[in-house]
Structures are given as C-alpha cells and as structure tokens.
Design an enzyme around this catalytic site. Sequence first.
Site, PDB file in Angstrom:
ATOM      1  N   ASP A  94      38.924   1.503 -14.892  1.00  0.00           N
ATOM      2  CA  ASP A  94      37.834   1.080 -15.761  1.00  0.00           C
ATOM      3  C   ASP A  94      38.363   0.059 -16.772  1.00  0.00           C
ATOM      4  O   ASP A  94      37.827  -1.046 -16.920  1.00  0.00           O
ATOM      5  CB  ASP A  94      37.284   2.317 -16.490  1.00  0.00           C
ATOM      6  N   LYS A 134      50.230   6.242 -14.447  1.00  0.00           N
ATOM      7  CA  LYS A 134      50.995   6.587 -15.643  1.00  0.00           C
ATOM      8  C   LYS A 134      51.776   7.861 -15.291  1.00  0.00           C
ATOM      9  O   LYS A 134      51.748   8.868 -16.008  1.00  0.00           O
ATOM     10  CB  LYS A 134      49.992   6.790 -16.796  1.00  0.00           C
TER      11      LYS A 134
END
Length: 587
Positions: free
Chosen positions: A305, A227
């Site tokens: 995750d 990101k």
Amino acid sequence: MDYRHIRLPSQGQKITVADGQLQVPDEPILGYVEGDGIGPDITRACLRIWDAAVAQAYGGKRRIHWCELFLGEGAAARYEGDYFPDETLRAIQELIVAIKGPLTTPVGEGFRSLNVALRQQLDLYACVRPVRHYQGVPSPMRHPEQVDVVIFRENTEDVYAGIEYQSGSEQNQRLAQFLRGELGANFFDDAGLGVKPVSPFASKRLVRKAIQYALDHQRESVTLVHKGNIMKYTEGAFRKWGYEVAREEFGDRTITEDQLYEEYGGKQPEGKVVIKDRIADIIFQLMILRPQEFDVLATMNLNGDYLSDAIAAQVGGVGIAPGANIGDHVAVFEATHGTAPKYAGQDKVNPGSLLFSGVDMLEYLGWQRAADMIRIAYQDTVTDGIVTYDFARQMEGATEVPTSGFADALIERLGDADLESRRAERARELAAERAERERRRMQAPDEEMLASGRKPVTVADIMTRSIISVPASASVDAALRVMREHDISAVLVEPTDVQEWGVMTRRDVVGRVAGGGRSSAEVTAGEVASRPIITVGADTPLSDFGRLMMERDIRRAVVERNGEFVGIATETDFTNSVEQFGWVRGE
Ligand code: NAP
C-alpha cells in the site's frame, strides 16, 4: 443469468477460461462501473479512447461490447440503497474482466471500503500496480524515466485482515490475558491489538503470479520486499515462501541473486528471471536512488500500500497511476485515486489513472497493439503540452484542457504509422540499460551488491558456500593451504573411527596451535577441530545466529538445508557482515 438492472449487450461474446488460459473472443463483453464523483467524467472519456484505439489497431476486426455494472452510489440509486449489489459480483464473475471508476464508500454501512469488500468477495488476491514514467509528465525526480516497475501487493491478509480488538473492549482484554498468561507476551496495558496473518498459501499464490508476470513480460527480476529482519514469522516467512515457490515451481526459469553473482559472474542467463529480496525500508530509498535495479516487486498488503503510492508519486503522482485487482482469472481494473467530489461533473480532472488501467486491461486481453498505441499517443499529447489542470499547474506553457478535450487530443494522435519504430526504440533503450547493469555487476560484484541495497538477512546470506573437507589426519598446514586455495575461512574435518565430523577455522589454528606453542606442520586437523559440530538451518535469521553463538559459546556452525550440509558460517563471517552491511536487526 437473470439480472435486475444489468443488461448484457445483445452482441459480443463472453470471455472464457480453458486449460487455465483466458480465451478472449474478437468481440468480448467487458464490464464497467462508471463510479462516483468524477467517475462518470473520466469513464466517458476513457471509453472513447479505448474504443478508438481498438478500432484503429485491428481495423475493425476487434471490438469491445461494454456492459454497465453498478457499485457505490450508482448502485444505491437503483438497488434500494444497496451500494454493493450481489448481481454486480455475479456479473463480474460471469464476464471475468471488468474496469471501474472510483467509488464512494458509504459511512456507517458496515463496509470498511467497497474496494476492500470487492477484493475479498471475488478473492482478487493480487493488487497489481504498474508504475512507469511518460515523457513530459511532471515529476520530482531528476531521472523519472528510470522508474519502470510493477508492484504485486498481496490483497487478502496481513494487518488488513481486519482482526483487530479495540483497547478496553472485552475481546481485547480476553486476548491480552491469553497473550500474557499463556504465551508470555509483554506489552503496555490497554494496547489496541491487531493480528497480522501471513500464510504460505496467500504468499505463494501472490509470488507465483508475480513470477509468471515477469516471465511473460520478459522482465529481469522479481524482488520480494519484506521486513523479515524484525517480523520473522510473518514477513520473514513471506520471503522464505517466495523463494520456495521460485525454486519448486519455476526452478528452471529462475535463479537467485546469489546464483547470479556466484554461478554466472553477474551475467544474467537468457530467459531466466532473477529472484532477489530487499528489506522494506531500504526499498523506499533504492526506488529513489537506483530505481533501474527493480522490475517486479512482490510484497505483503501494508508494504504494498505504502510502496505503490510512494513510487507512483515519483513519476507524476497517484492521479495517473493505474491499478488492477486480479484473482486466478477474474480481474477488475480500476482508477487508483478517489472520487474527488469537489470536481464531480466539471469535466476537469485527469483521466490518466483509469485510462492506463484500461491499457493494462487491453494487455491482459493480449491486445498489445491497442495498448501500445494509447501509450504512445498519450505521451505525444502530453509532450505537446495538452494536459488537464493538475499537470498544467506544474508545467510551463501548457495548454489546459478539460477531460473530454484531453480525450479528443489523444484520439487525434492515435495512429500506427511509427508504432513499430517507437516500440523498437523503447526495446533498444531497455536493452542498453540492462547491458549497463550487467557490465557493472560483472566488473565490481561486491560494490554492486552493496550499492544495490542487498543486505544479508539469514545465515545462508553470509555463509561460506563451498563445503570442503579434509581428512582428520591432514596436517594443519595442509588444511590451511586448502583454505587459502579456496579462499574460505573454515573446513570440515572428516570423521574417523573414533571421532565424528568436526570444523576447523583459522581461529582454531591461532588458539590451539600457535597459542599452545606447537608447530602447524606437526598437528593434525583432527586434533584442532571443534566437535561436536553445531548445525543451523540456512534460513535462520542472522540475529538468532548471533544469539546462538553467544549462548552456546561457539564460533562456527555448519549450515544445513533439507538435511544436507550447504555451507559453514563463522563468527568472522558474522562480524564481517555487520561491519560491511550494518546491524540489520533493530533498524
Ligand atoms: P481523492 O478523491 O483521490 O482526491 C484527492 C485529491 O487528489 C483531489 O482533490 C485532487 O487534488 C487529486 N485527484 C484525485 N483524482 C484526480 C484526477 N483524476 N485528476 C486530477 N487530480 C486528482 O481522495 P479523497 O478526497 O481522500 O477521497 C474522496 C472519496 O474517494 C472518499 O469517499 C474515499 O472513500 C473515496 N476513495 C475511493 C477510492 C476508490 O474507489 N478506488 C480510492 C480512494 C478514495 P487537488 O485538490 O490538488 O486538485
């Protein structure tokens, strides 16, 4: 080595490491932890399957000698309440490869999670999650067979590093004061504070492992998921370091996605892995819309995750997704679900997650034949409708069997009669898909790039790469001709005795020649060029480039990398990119 409760088998040899390579004897000793809750049920079933497959695949020439190790409740019962005995860690280090069932983390014992503690203590820095679909397994996707990825999730840092300060605590207040007072940071009062460390060391070793895996397994690409458009100095830096590892350590065996399009016209050169990157939120969409574009994904802890569970759900749920935590050599394979205490001891649940973790473990040992045999027999069992309760409730006409019954059915189907033809069939399918992707890339590169979710993040992604210069004495007409021939919107103007390097863009011609009422044949490039040229680093985020253009009132900049000019980026490139790909920052 002396152990209190661990008994090394009297037969078999330990795996060793020589010259950075795992040396696996024919009869290795491997560690296993049954785990808590449903752990013993699934472990018992899986041990039978793994042993049967190895025996069949190698006609008795190879055999695993299992060494039971203890963690979680199984450990607490033996080691006076110690859930995490030191000797288990030592044994894993000694045996190098181990597999474990799910563990109960004791509440209030100072552990956030036994699994996290294990990863940290053994420095198992890569969490590796292969996710693919097996025919017959219920899935919410229309084409789950298109999903076949391996996620490499960084295990040791990011917001999971545990550097957090509770709202209202003294440490929180001291840190808040420092951030506001010394660094000018701005945030609401009483905010809980967490630190997100992302280092070149940890990022690079993770990406290195992912690239090595892709090369060893003839995978097509490694995608760096980040990101970085928002968190520039952590996630953006991960992306940058990822490309750096590829370039510096695997330069002859990798190419970037830019190179794939620009230098190879979309045709992937034999034996090379493509390194690309995608923004984290976009990858979630793409894994649903175009999963076939992705192969190996490398990402930081938190993204990884979320991503591993989301992708696992696409192919039949986290109940059968395998996983492993791997360090430089030591590897602990594990079931990825929890202990499901309500089913403990009922011989009921799906052994798939632990089973496939073991299949990956066999591959890690280099025992591909046994691994493939289990995969094929698993698929045959499920397509015959023999499944545990969790699949049975999603499949019509299925026969529900207990965990042990599923193991029996699978073992019955183990065999190598058509192993080679099934392997060849899968290789053919993969090659056909790859050829189809290549055809699309070659036929419509721009559309393909857009549809495959590639968004420009840095100046290097939007710049014109061909650095072409014209003498200052060239007429504007001549310079425009050069630009047209090369399909570029700016040229560098060479220095003279009195003038330094400059840049000329089409816009300059409009402003300074046509606007000034002169003819482009009379005016020279040297006269209309902008000077001094402003340089920006190739890795400058686009948002920073936009700001720089506004603040300094410039419309173009020369892009440099390691002291060399590598391209020119203009206001036009910038606005085209926003028009085509959207405004990446702030999404
Ligand atoms: P969980 O144990 O994964 O169970 C949640 C649900 O997932 C189960 O109720 C069951 O769904 C389904 N499920 C899990 N494993 C399955 C299997 N093998 N076959 C079929 N269905 C399966 O998650 P949890 O209840 O949140 O956690 C329970 C304990 O596990 C906690 O103590 C937690 O700390 C621990 N945990 C350990 C690990 C690990 O060791 N790796 C990971 C996560 C959690 P249905 O109810 O719909 O049948």
